[in-house]
Design an enzyme around this catalytic site. Structure first.
Site, mmCIF file in Angstrom:
data_model
loop_
_atom_site.group_PDB
_atom_site.id
_atom_site.type_symbol
_atom_site.label_atom_id
_atom_site.label_comp_id
_atom_site.label_asym_id
_atom_site.label_seq_id
_atom_site.Cartn_x
_atom_site.Cartn_y
_atom_site.Cartn_z
ATOM 1 N N GLU A 1 -0.848 -9.669 -1.423
ATOM 2 C CA GLU A 1 -0.286 -10.188 -2.569
ATOM 3 C C GLU A 1 1.298 -10.775 -2.238
ATOM 4 O O GLU A 1 2.209 -10.119 -2.811
ATOM 5 C CB GLU A 1 0.026 -8.751 -3.676
ATOM 6 C CG GLU A 1 -1.293 -8.290 -3.861
ATOM 7 C CD GLU A 1 -1.264 -7.091 -4.931
ATOM 8 O OE1 GLU A 1 -0.083 -6.344 -5.199
ATOM 9 O OE2 GLU A 1 -2.310 -6.749 -5.385
ATOM 10 N N GLU B 1 -9.187 -6.605 -3.040
ATOM 11 C CA GLU B 1 -8.686 -5.248 -3.617
ATOM 12 C C GLU B 1 -9.160 -4.973 -5.037
ATOM 13 O O GLU B 1 -9.089 -6.006 -5.908
ATOM 14 C CB GLU B 1 -7.143 -5.314 -3.849
ATOM 15 C CG GLU B 1 -6.589 -3.836 -3.997
ATOM 16 C CD GLU B 1 -5.040 -3.948 -3.756
ATOM 17 O OE1 GLU B 1 -4.666 -4.327 -2.678
ATOM 18 O OE2 GLU B 1 -4.215 -3.206 -4.564
#
Length: 953
Positions: free
Chosen positions: A585, A658
Site C-alpha cells: 500500500e 490482501e
C-alpha cells in the site's frame, strides 16, 4: 517420581559472562567455524553515555540471552521528552472551532465570536458533522496562567489530534506534530506536549491558544485529552500509540564480552545479526563498526582488524534506537533475532554467496545452476578449486562438479556450474522435498571453506487467465498475512513459535504466507520450505512518503537499494518463495514519478533474482495503473479492491495480495435485547462479534469466481499486538486474526477451513450458555464443506439446510434457547459425514492443562504451549469463565509468557498468572539447557488445581 530443584524459576539466566569460541564443525579442520552468539549478553534500557567503550562497567545491567525483545518485558522507556516544567492539561472544556484555514486565525486578537462553540475532547465529525477528508480546521480558546508561575516556562498538554497540527500560544508557534501537505504525515495517535517559553506568557491574565489541524482521513480534531494511564506494560500516552499496542520502546544497549583463542589469529572473523530493531549501531572494543537503520534487515560486520586474542577480553556493544511512532504495528525492540560469530579462511565463500536456480526441470532430469561467489581477502592471487555436490533428502549424492579458477587478491570471483540431477524429486506443497548443495573451497591442497545450502527443485508460473501453477499443476493460493510478533513472546524469534503458527494455519487449509510487511526471520522461510508453504516475501511498508512519523521513510533514499538487495540475496534459495513484494500500500502509487520509483526496485529484484516475479500490494489499483506504478510489476497485487479482479482480467497476472480484514473476538457474540428480540451488535464494549462472515465470505466468493486470480492472502492469520482497529485504548491488540493472539481458533477459522479443506468438517456457533435468555431466538450458524447440515436441539431435529439453497457460506437457524445440547450433523448425499455440538455447561469446577508437546529439547530455546481450560465437573469448557489462574514451574524450564487472547487485557505477558478469557488462557514453557523434567502447576480460587509434566531431552 521426578527429582526437582525446589526453586521457582522466573527467567532463563546463563551465568557465564565470557564465551570462548569453539567450532561447531566437528572434523572441519581449518574450514568455516560458526558459533552462536545468543547467550551471555548484558542489557540496559535507556540512553547512556560511554557504553560503547570496552572499559565501561556493565555489571549492574540485566543478564539476557538473545533473541530478546525489551518492549514485551516491560523494560522500555518512552522517548518522549517531558521538560521539567509545570504541565497544564488544556483540552477539556469549551473551545471555538471553524472549518477552513487562514493563518491569521493564530493571532491572539482575532475575533472568533462567530465560530462554533464546541466541547472537547471530541472529533470534529462528532462535534461539527465535518465529515470531509483532506481538510483543515482551527480551534481557539483562552487560558489563564496562574500568577504564581511568574517567570517559569510551562508545558501545555494538547492531547491527541487527528491528524497533524501547528499549535500557537499568543500568536507564537510552540509546537506541531505530523506534516501538512504536500508531504503529509499523520501523527494522529501521539500525545502533544509543547513547551511554552515564559517570555510570551501573560501570567495572571488571558492567553490565546490556537490549534491549526489537518485531517487526512476520517474523524479529525482534538479527540483525546492526553491523560496518562499505565496498566501492566501498556501506557495510554505511549508515543507509538495504538499501532504499537501502547507499549513503549525507546533506546536500549547490549554488551557482550568474549575471548578468542590465539589459534584464530590470521583468520577472518565476522559478526552476523539476523535482525536488530531498529536503527542499530555496533561497536567492537570501542570502534564503531556501522549503523543499520532498517530493523528487519540481516547484516554482518567484519571484526578482524579490531580483535584481541588469548586472555585479552573483547567487548561487543550494540545500541538500538526505537523512536516511536515508527511502525503501524507492534515492532518490538532490541536484538530480537539470532546472532552468530563466523570464522573463515582468507579465501572463503562470500556472505549469501551461493545462488541456486533450476533453469530446466523435467520428469527425467533437472539442470541445476550453482553460482558461487568466492572472496579472496589475502594479499596475493589464489588458485581456487570449488567442489560442489548435490545431496538429496535421503543423504544420497545426486550430482557433483568441480571447477578451478584464479581469484585475484582482495576481490570476489563468481564460479558458475551446471549440474544434472536425474529423476528429480520435486518440491511441492504435499511433499516438500529438499536437496542441499555441499560446497567446498580448496586452496593449495587444503580445504579452506565449506558451506551447505538447502534448495528445492520445482517449477511455477503465474498466468494471465488461469491463475497459479506449481510443477505444472494448478494450485489455488490460500494464503494469510502474518506480522512478525509471537503474542506473549513479543518480537523475539522462537523457531517453535513459527512452527506452531504454520501448523495451525495448515490445519485450516492455508498453503501460503505473506510476510507482512517486511523481510521475515530466516527461520520462518526454513520452516515454509520444509512444511510446504508458498511465500510472498515482502520488503517494505513505506517508501519515501512516510506512514509514520519516524518510519522507514527517513532512510528510504539511502538504504532501500541495500535493504532490497540483501533481502533477495539472503532469501533467493528458498523454494517456498514465489514472489518478491516491493511494498505494501505504497503512497507513491499516486506520485507523478510512480513508474520510476517502482521500476527502480523491480530492476533490483530482477538483477538479483531473475527467476521470480515481482509484485506490490496495491490498495489504489486505479492510481497504480494511471501513474505507471504497476507497469514494471510482473504480478499485480490487489488489496481489497475486488471490482479490479474483473477490470484487470486479461490485462495483468493477478494476486489478491490482501483481503477480508474481518474483525472478531474469540468467544464474543454481542447479542443484545432490542424491543423484545435479540440482535447482533457488531462492536460492543471494545469487542467485536464472532458473527462476522460478510467481509471474509465476500472475498472468498469473489476469488473463487475469478479463477484468473492466483489466490489470496487474508488479513490476518493471527491476531497481533497493536493496530486494534476498529478501536483504540483500552484495546491493545488486533481483532483481524483468524485465530487469536494465543493461537486459539476463532469461529472464522472454521469458515476458512470449510472453504480450503476437503476432509468433512462442520462447526457450530455460538456456545450454548445463554441463561436468562430462555425462549429467545439465538442465531445459530454452521460452517461446513459438506452439502447440507441438520441441526438438533436435545435430540429434536430443527431441520436440514443445504448450501445449494443459499449464497452465503454459512447456514443459519433461529433457535429458541433451551439449555442442553445443540448438535449439527453434516451430510453428503444424504449420509452423515461428521458432526459438532455445543452443550450448556455447569459452573467452573476445575482446571485442565494440555501441552501441545510433552517432550521438548534441552537447547534453552524449545517451547511447549500449554492450553489452560476452565471446565465444569463434566470436563466441558465454560465459555464465560474468567478465573484468575496462577502458575508455578519447577525443573528444567521457565515460563516464557502468558496470554488469554483478550484484546483489552492489560496484564503483563511476562508473568506467572493470567485471567482466563472465555474459558481459556495460555502458558508458554521454555526449556533450559539441562535434560530432566518440568512440572507446571496451575491453581485458581474455588477450582480443583492440576499439574502437567513436560520432559526435556
Amino acid at each position: 517420581m521426578f527429582n526437582f530443584k525446589q526453586i521457582p524459576i522466573a527467567c532463563l539466566i546463563i551465568s557465564s559472562l565470557i564465551a570462548t569460541l569453539t567450532s561447531v564443525c566437528a572434523g572441519a579442520g581449518e574450514t568455516r567455524q560458526i558459533q552462536s552468539f545468543d547467550s551471555d549478553w548484558r542489557f540496559y534500557a535507556g540512553e547512556i553515555n560511554g557504553a560503547e567503550k570496552s572499559e565501561y562497567d556493565d555489571s549492574s545491567w540485566h543478564k539476557v540471552d538473545v533473541p530478546h525483545d525489551w518492549s514485551i518485558e516491560g523494560l522500555a522507556h518512552s522517548e518522549t521528552k517531558i521538560e521539567d516544567a509545570p504541565e497544564l492539561h488544556i483540552v477539556g472544556g469549551e473551545w471555538k472551532f471553524s472549518k477552513g484555514d487562514d493563518i491569521l486565525w493564530k493571532d491572539p486578537d482575532f475575533n472568533d465570536d462567530s465560530w462554533q462553540t464546541v466541547k472537547l475532547p471530541s472529533t470534529w465529525e462528532e462535534q461539527s458533522n465535518y465529515t470531509r477528508d483532506n481538510v483543515y480546521g482551527w480551534f481557539r480558546r483562552e487560558l489563564t496562567i496562574p500568577a504564581d508561575l511568574q517567570g517559569k516556562d510551562i508545558l501545555i498538554n494538547v492531547g491527541k489530534i487527528d491528524d497533524s497540527d501547528e499549535t500557537y500560544f499568543n500568536g507564537v508557534k510552540v509546537g506541531g506534530l505530523g506534516q501538512f501537505p504536500p508531504d503529509y504525515v499523520s501523527a494522529w495517535d501521539i500525545c502533544r506536549h509543547y513547551k511554552v517559553p515564559h517570555e510570551i506568557i501573560r501570567y495572571g491574565g488571558k492567553n490565546s491558544i490556537a490549534v491549526r489541524v489537518y485531517d487526512g482521513l476520517s474523524r479529525g480534531g482534538i479527540y483525546n485529552d492526553g491523560a496518562k494511564v499505565t496498566e501492566g506494560p501498556f501506557e495510554s500516552t505511549c508515543p507509538g500509540g495504538s499501532g504499537a499496542g501502547y507499549i513503549n520502546a525507546g533506546t536500549g544497549w547490549y554488551r557482550k564480552a568474549f575471548k578468542l583463542p590465539k589459534t584464530i589469529q590470521g583468520k577472518r572473523v565476522f559478526i552476523e545479526f539476523d535482525g536488530v530493531y531498529m536503527n542499530s549501531d555496533v561497536w567492537l572494543n570501542g570502534v564503531h563498526l556501522g549503523n543499520r537503520p532498517y530493523g528487519y534487515s540481516s547484516f554482518q560486520y567484519e571484526l578482524t582488524p579490531h580483535l584481541k586474542f588469548g586472555d585479552e577480553k573483547n567487548v561487543l556493544a550494540v545500541r538500538a534506537k526505537v523512536q516511536q511512532p515508527c511502525s503501524r504495528w507492534y515492532s518490538g525492540a532490541g536484538i530480537y533475532r539470532h546472532v552468530r560469530l563466523t570464522v573463515t579462511d582468507s579465501v572463503h565463500i562470500a556472505k549469501w554467496g551461493t545462488y541456486v536456480t533450476t533453469p530446466e526441470v523435467s520428469e527425467k532430469e533437472a539442470t541445476v545452476r550453482v553460482e558461487t561467489k568466492i572472496r579472496n581477502q589475502s594479499t596475493s592471487a589464489q588458485q581456487v578449486m570449488l567442489e560442489t555436490v548435490i545431496v538429496d533428502d535421503t543423504g544420497r549424492e545426486a550430482a557433483n562438479s568441480s571447477v578451478i579458477q584464479t581469484v585475484e587478491a582482495d576481490s570476489i570471483s563468481v564460479f558458475e556450474q551446471f549440474l544434472k540431477v536425474p529423476k528429480p524429486k520435486l518440491w511441492s506443497l504435499e511433499n516438500p522435498r529438499l536437496y542441499r548443495i555441499e560446497s567446498k573451497v580448496h586452496v593449495n591442497g587444503r580445504t579452506a571453506d565449506a558451506c551447505v545450502t538447502p534448495f528445492g527443485i520445482r517449477t511455477f508460473e503465474f498466468t494471465i487467465d488461469k491463475g497459479f501453477f506449481l510443477n505444472g499443476r494448478h494450485v489455488d493460493v490460500k494464503g494469510v498475512c502474518l506480522h512478525h510478533d509471537q503474542g506473549c513472546l513479543g518480537a523475539a524469534v522462537h523457531t517453535r513459535a513459527f512452527e506452531r503458527q504454520l501448523e495451525i494455519m495448515k490445519s485450516m487449509g492455508c498453503n501460503a504466507i505473506r510476510t507482512s510487511h517486511n523481510p521475515p526471520a530466516p527461520e520462518l522461510l526454513d520452516l515454509c520450505d520444509s512444511m510446504g508453504f508458498l511465500v510472498m516475501d515482502e520488503a517494505f511498508d513505506e517508501w519515501k512518503r512516510a506512514k509514520t512519523l519516524y518510519g522507514y521513510g527517513r532512510f528510504f533514499d539511502e538504504w532501500s537499494e541495500r535493504d532490497m538487495t540483501d533481502m533477495i540475496q539472503r532469501d533467493r534459495n528458498h523454494p517456498s518463495v514465489i514472489l518478491w513484494s516491493i511494498g505494501n500500500e505504497i503512497p507513491e502509487q499516486d506520485n507523478a514519478n510512480a513508474y520510476e520509483m517502482s521500476k527502480r526496485l523491480v530492476d533490483i529484484c530482477h538483477k538479483e533474482d531473475p527467476t521470480r516475479p515481482v509484485t506490490s500490494a496495491c490498495n489504489s489499483p486505479a492510481s497504480a495503473v494511471k501513474n505507471g506504478f504497476s507497469k514494471p510489476l510482473d504480478v499485480f497485487g490487489v488489496n481489497y479492491q475486488m471490482p479490479f479482479y474483473q477490470k484487470l482480467k486479461g490485462k495483468e497476472k493477478l494476486i489478491a495480495s490482501e483481503t477480508a480484514s474481518a474483525v472478531s473476538t474469540r468467544g464474543e457474540y454481542n447479542l443484545v435485547r432490542d424491543s423484545g428480540t435479540l440482535k447482533i451488535v457488531k462492536e460492543l464494549n471494545n469487542q467485536c462479534t464472532s458473527y462476522d462472515g460478510s467481509t471474509a465470505e465476500s472475498t472468498l466468493k469473489a476469488v473463487k469466481s475469478a479463477p484468473w486470480v492466483a489466490g489470496q492472502f487474508a488479513w490476518t492469520g493471527f491476531d497481533y499486538i497493536g493496530e486494534p482497529t476498529p478501536f483504540d485504548w483500552p484495546s491493545v491488540s488486533s481483532y483481524f486474526g483468524i485465530v487469536d493472539l494465543c493461537g486459539f481458533p476463532k469461529d472464522r477459522y472454521f469458515l476458512y477451513q470449510s472453504q480450503w479443506t476437503d476432509k468433512s468438517m462442520v462447526h457450530i456457533l455460538p456456545h450454548w450458555n445463554w441463561q436468562g435468555l430462555e425462549d429467545q431466538e439465538i442465531p445459530v450458524w454452521c460452517y461446513s464443506n459438506c452439502e447440507s447440515v441438520e441441526l438438533f436441539l436435545n435430540g429434536k431435529s430443527l431441520g436440514e439446510k443445504k448450501f445449494s439453497d443459499t449464497q452465503d457460506l454459512h447456514l443459519v437457524w433461529k433457535v429458541p434457547y433451551a439449555a442442553g445440547t445443540l448438535k449439527a450433523v453434516a451430510k453428503n448425499n444424504g449420509n452423515a459425514a461428521c458432526s459438532d455440538e455445543v452443550q450448556t455447561t455447569g459452573a467452573p469446577a476445575k482446571i485442565v492443562l494440555t501441552p501441545d508437546r510433552t517432550e521438548i529439547s534441552a537447547d534453552g530455546e524449545d517451547l511447549s504451549y500449554v492450553k489452560i481450560e476452565i471446565v465444569d465437573q463434566e470436563g466441558r469448557v465454560c465459555p464465560n469463565a474468567e478465573n484468575q489462574v496462577k502458575f508455578k514451574i519447577e525443573g528444567e524450564g521457565v515460563i516464557a509468557g502468558v496470554d488469554n487472547g483478550n484484546p483489552i487485557s492489560h496484564e503483563h505477558f511476562k508473568a506467572c498468572e493470567r485471567k482466563a478469557f472465555h474459558g481459556l488462557c495460555l502458558a508458554v514453557v521454555q526449556s533450559k539447557r539441562e535434560r530432566g523434567a518440568i512440572r507446571l502447576s496451575a491453581e485458581s480460587e474455588g477450582l480443583q488445581a492440576t499439574e502437567v509434566i513436560i520432559q526435556v531431552k
